[in-house]
Scaffold this motif. Sequence first.
Motif, PDB file in Angstrom:
ATOM      1  N   ALA A 212       0.843  -1.206   0.000  1.00 12.32           N
ATOM      2  CA  ALA A 212       0.000   0.000   0.000  1.00 12.32           C
ATOM      3  C   ALA A 212       0.875   1.252   0.000  1.00 12.32           C
ATOM      4  O   ALA A 212       0.538   2.262  -0.616  1.00 12.32           O
ATOM      5  CB  ALA A 212      -0.924   0.006   1.219  1.00 12.32           C
ATOM      6  N   TRP A 213       2.007   1.171   0.680  1.00 14.95           N
ATOM      7  CA  TRP A 213       2.905   2.327   0.723  1.00 14.95           C
ATOM      8  C   TRP A 213       3.691   2.468  -0.576  1.00 14.95           C
ATOM      9  O   TRP A 213       3.837   3.561  -1.113  1.00 14.95           O
ATOM     10  CB  TRP A 213       3.873   2.198   1.913  1.00 14.95           C
ATOM     11  CG  TRP A 213       4.848   3.319   1.971  1.00 14.95           C
ATOM     12  CD1 TRP A 213       4.565   4.637   2.151  1.00 14.95           C
ATOM     13  CD2 TRP A 213       6.269   3.224   1.820  1.00 14.95           C
ATOM     14  NE1 TRP A 213       5.717   5.374   2.117  1.00 14.95           N
ATOM     15  CE2 TRP A 213       6.778   4.534   1.924  1.00 14.95           C
ATOM     16  CE3 TRP A 213       7.159   2.164   1.608  1.00 14.95           C
ATOM     17  CZ2 TRP A 213       8.128   4.814   1.822  1.00 14.95           C
ATOM     18  CZ3 TRP A 213       8.503   2.449   1.522  1.00 14.95           C
ATOM     19  CH2 TRP A 213       8.981   3.748   1.635  1.00 14.95           C
ATOM     20  N   ARG A 214       4.177   1.330  -1.094  1.00 13.62           N
ATOM     21  CA  ARG A 214       5.021   1.382  -2.291  1.00 13.62           C
ATOM     22  C   ARG A 214       4.249   1.651  -3.572  1.00 13.62           C
ATOM     23  O   ARG A 214       4.773   2.252  -4.491  1.00 13.62           O
ATOM     24  CB  ARG A 214       5.743   0.035  -2.470  1.00 13.62           C
ATOM     25  CG  ARG A 214       6.887  -0.145  -1.526  1.00 13.62           C
ATOM     26  CD  ARG A 214       7.775  -1.305  -1.974  1.00 13.62           C
ATOM     27  NE  ARG A 214       8.914  -1.417  -1.096  1.00 13.62           N
ATOM     28  CZ  ARG A 214       9.441  -2.561  -0.689  1.00 13.62           C
ATOM     29  NH1 ARG A 214       8.906  -3.713  -1.091  1.00 13.62           N
ATOM     30  NH2 ARG A 214      10.478  -2.579   0.105  1.00 13.62           N
ATOM     31  N   ARG A 215       3.038   1.128  -3.643  1.00 13.52           N
ATOM     32  CA  ARG A 215       2.260   1.192  -4.884  1.00 13.52           C
ATOM     33  C   ARG A 215       0.845   1.706  -4.664  1.00 13.52           C
ATOM     34  O   ARG A 215      -0.135   0.996  -4.930  1.00 13.52           O
ATOM     35  CB  ARG A 215       2.212  -0.219  -5.503  1.00 13.52           C
ATOM     36  CG  ARG A 215       3.574  -0.745  -5.949  1.00 13.52           C
ATOM     37  CD  ARG A 215       3.829  -0.323  -7.363  1.00 13.52           C
ATOM     38  NE  ARG A 215       5.224  -0.469  -7.741  1.00 13.52           N
ATOM     39  CZ  ARG A 215       5.635  -0.511  -9.014  1.00 13.52           C
ATOM     40  NH1 ARG A 215       4.752  -0.457  -9.980  1.00 13.52           N
ATOM     41  NH2 ARG A 215       6.909  -0.585  -9.302  1.00 13.52           N
ATOM     42  N   PRO A 216       0.721   2.922  -4.148  1.00 15.05           N
ATOM     43  CA  PRO A 216      -0.638   3.455  -3.955  1.00 15.05           C
ATOM     44  C   PRO A 216      -1.337   3.632  -5.305  1.00 15.05           C
ATOM     45  O   PRO A 216      -0.676   3.721  -6.337  1.00 15.05           O
ATOM     46  CB  PRO A 216      -0.379   4.821  -3.316  1.00 15.05           C
ATOM     47  CG  PRO A 216       0.969   5.218  -3.816  1.00 15.05           C
ATOM     48  CD  PRO A 216       1.749   3.935  -3.907  1.00 15.05           C
ATOM     49  N   ARG A 217      -2.660   3.651  -5.264  1.00 12.48           N
ATOM     50  CA  ARG A 217      -3.443   3.890  -6.486  1.00 12.48           C
ATOM     51  C   ARG A 217      -4.419   5.030  -6.246  1.00 12.48           C
ATOM     52  O   ARG A 217      -5.231   4.975  -5.324  1.00 12.48           O
ATOM     53  CB  ARG A 217      -4.239   2.627  -6.855  1.00 12.48           C
ATOM     54  CG  ARG A 217      -3.409   1.632  -7.620  1.00 12.48           C
ATOM     55  CD  ARG A 217      -4.192   0.373  -7.906  1.00 12.48           C
ATOM     56  NE  ARG A 217      -3.322  -0.556  -8.611  1.00 12.48           N
ATOM     57  CZ  ARG A 217      -3.224  -0.631  -9.942  1.00 12.48           C
ATOM     58  NH1 ARG A 217      -3.962   0.152 -10.708  1.00 12.48           N
ATOM     59  NH2 ARG A 217      -2.398  -1.505 -10.485  1.00 12.48           N
ATOM     60  N   ALA A 218      -4.334   6.030  -7.078  1.00  8.60           N
ATOM     61  CA  ALA A 218      -5.278   7.150  -6.990  1.00  8.60           C
ATOM     62  C   ALA A 218      -6.679   6.640  -7.312  1.00  8.60           C
ATOM     63  O   ALA A 218      -6.851   5.853  -8.239  1.00  8.60           O
ATOM     64  CB  ALA A 218      -4.876   8.242  -7.977  1.00  8.60           C
ATOM     65  N   LEU A 219      -7.676   7.084  -6.549  1.00  5.56           N
ATOM     66  CA  LEU A 219      -9.046   6.565  -6.711  1.00  5.56           C
ATOM     67  C   LEU A 219      -9.816   7.399  -7.743  1.00  5.56           C
ATOM     68  O   LEU A 219     -10.805   8.065  -7.429  1.00  5.56           O
ATOM     69  CB  LEU A 219      -9.750   6.548  -5.361  1.00  5.56           C
ATOM     70  CG  LEU A 219      -9.024   5.709  -4.285  1.00  5.56           C
ATOM     71  CD1 LEU A 219      -9.748   5.800  -2.945  1.00  5.56           C
ATOM     72  CD2 LEU A 219      -8.907   4.249  -4.734  1.00  5.56           C
ATOM     73  N   ILE A 220      -9.329   7.316  -8.983  1.00  6.11           N
ATOM     74  CA  ILE A 220      -9.881   8.123 -10.069  1.00  6.11           C
ATOM     75  C   ILE A 220     -11.353   7.805 -10.338  1.00  6.11           C
ATOM     76  O   ILE A 220     -12.202   8.701 -10.381  1.00  6.11           O
ATOM     77  CB  ILE A 220      -9.055   7.876 -11.363  1.00  6.11           C
ATOM     78  CG1 ILE A 220      -7.639   8.423 -11.215  1.00  6.11           C
ATOM     79  CG2 ILE A 220      -9.770   8.450 -12.579  1.00  6.11           C
ATOM     80  CD1 ILE A 220      -7.555   9.926 -11.204  1.00  6.11           C
ATOM     81  N   ARG A 221     -11.659   6.519 -10.480  1.00  3.07           N
ATOM     82  CA  ARG A 221     -13.020   6.106 -10.832  1.00  3.07           C
ATOM     83  C   ARG A 221     -14.002   6.513  -9.731  1.00  3.07           C
ATOM     84  O   ARG A 221     -15.056   7.094  -9.988  1.00  3.07           O
ATOM     85  CB  ARG A 221     -13.037   4.583 -11.053  1.00  3.07           C
ATOM     86  CG  ARG A 221     -14.265   4.029 -11.711  1.00  3.07           C
ATOM     87  CD  ARG A 221     -14.071   2.543 -12.036  1.00  3.07           C
ATOM     88  NE  ARG A 221     -13.440   1.785 -10.949  1.00  3.07           N
ATOM     89  CZ  ARG A 221     -14.064   1.353  -9.850  1.00  3.07           C
ATOM     90  NH1 ARG A 221     -15.352   1.574  -9.686  1.00  3.07           N
ATOM     91  NH2 ARG A 221     -13.398   0.684  -8.917  1.00  3.07           N
TER      92      ARG A 221
END
Lengths: 341, 341
Positions: A212-221
Amino acid sequence: VTAQRRRQRSPARQLSEREAILLLEQLFDAGGGRVGPARPRVVLGIGDDAAVLRGGSGLMVWSVDVCVEGIHFERAWLRLQDVGWRSLQAALSDLAAMGARPLAALCSLILPGTTTRAELRALGSGQAESADAGGCPILGGNISRGSELSVTTAVLGVAARVGQRSGARPGHDLWLVGDVGLAAAGLSLVARRAFLRRRGPGQQAEQVCVQAWRRPRALIRQGRTLVRRARAVIDLSDGLAGDAARLAEASGVRLLLEERPLRQLLRPELCAACTSLGSDPLSLALYGGEDYALLAAGPPRQRPRYAHRIGRVLRGSGVWLEPSSGGHPRRLREGFDHLRK
Amino acid sequence: VTAQRRRQRSPARQLSEREAILLLEQLFDAGGGRVGPARPRVVLGIGDDAAVLRGGSGLMVWSVDVCVEGIHFERAWLRLQDVGWRSLQAALSDLAAMGARPLAALCSLILPGTTTRAELRALGSGQAESADAGGCPILGGNISRGSELSVTTAVLGVAARVGQRSGARPGHDLWLVGDVGLAAAGLSLVARRAFLRRRGPGQQAEQVCVQAWRRPRALIRQGRTLVRRARAVIDLSDGLAGDAARLAEASGVRLLLEERPLRQLLRPELCAACTSLGSDPLSLALYGGEDYALLAAGPPRQRPRYAHRIGRVLRGSGVWLEPSSGGHPRRLREGFDHLRK
């Protein structure tokens, strides 16, 4: 404070991020003209997650974000590929909070003179992967030498309508979309492992936090549908308490977080990791940054299914926590300051 | 070069700016999808002065530029107010080269922990003045701490049509708009003065050079009319020789600069300052950067009045100089590399 005491204190006092932003806001408003007739295409200027311009059939949403070595990351803790990934997702998260669809990105790199081709390849691959995952091609940018590595990412998106920080009103509920605390736990785990010079995968819960720290994902949808229901939205880059304080201030309201629903939303992996870290998961959820979850406020009946109620909006100011025990709410301190240590 | 020699050499070899850009271009093209059906709004990606997107009724032109302490400026030589001014004009110069009208800017600052309020005020005032002069309001941005000061500026503009680097063809003339060499002379004068710990205004010619370096102005108005006449345009940030080489490469042609008209265009103040510096003014014009003049190529009869003919476009590659003496043209070395010292 007398004038003399102020003079004595000031050389040692570091400029805070808030002071710096207020100062620049004043200067830029005076220098560049105001939103209004003189700036017909500017819909929203300084003070939100992004700037908004009128562009053809809709709105153009525009933001910039930076990752600096030694401040946002340490190379001992994070691969350059992950640095590249995170730098773009962090910028995209500002678009998510505005409910915008990403159009494209530009990146500006400052590279130490010792940077090798392999290092640049790792950094750039991470950015490219992130661009691919976020549907946001990188169209160009700029490279310069410098003593410390930094990645500045500008992102441009489009939206039919935008979410702002200023629309929360008493009577609204507070909604959380996404997980909080995991990234902070991941960072602590990585830092401790680096300190102990331990290698290896660790337990599964720890892996979830580190990822979760290394590869966060922006919650675009989620952001795009959220802005149709909510009246105020902000992304959580600096911790729930700190970003909630920004939303509270922009809206001129008090936010009351409720400990009970908030604790129920914490991921079991966070709680497991916190046991081995000796940390309180709620504290990481409130003060740990870089989750890139979304906090919103809106009328209770408008809440979307994927958004979870974690509190309510009241008259007043500041961010308060209502304990599960039912005692008096206490005011929370604010979060991370990017200029102070 | 044998594999072994290459291995021995490579640890000491610094990554060049060109290598870095080519590598990122490859990675970003693969990762983010190509210009074409998958990116319907992208008109122009990596490789020019700015990216171009289709936006409503026209084209959106978008660029980012960075100024780093110790690389682009030294505080002993330049007031922070001038750093602020220059950082925005440097970014606007990319819009000038594309023939775009500035719409707005975002700025991302990295500030050392010791930065005072007065220092930030100086920097921000310079940016605000520059924004005002360029008709380009600053709508927001980002602040972070770091060990060295840097200012990254993203600018967005609009254009009906854009200038590119790739349209120069044999038979075209080369045109220069604006002055070259003054800024480099100004920098040398300031550096020498700082070294000699001399204060004071100096002679008038020196003042003109120093002012050209401290307070450059992007040629926005000229750029907008130039793109209607020229087939290729580039702004001169890294020196005439270096930027001409980029235009030559993008267009797949050879550029022949003619010494005689070029020398005639050099400002008398540059020649006067060069006398006291012991420098050759032509050399500063060719290799001194940060002039933010415009170089263009176009059909001879299309040349606007304010553009001066300084050479011609031939088949071949590289940038060559035809001496006033009438001897054989010689190939010029390339200009400044932002990654190597």
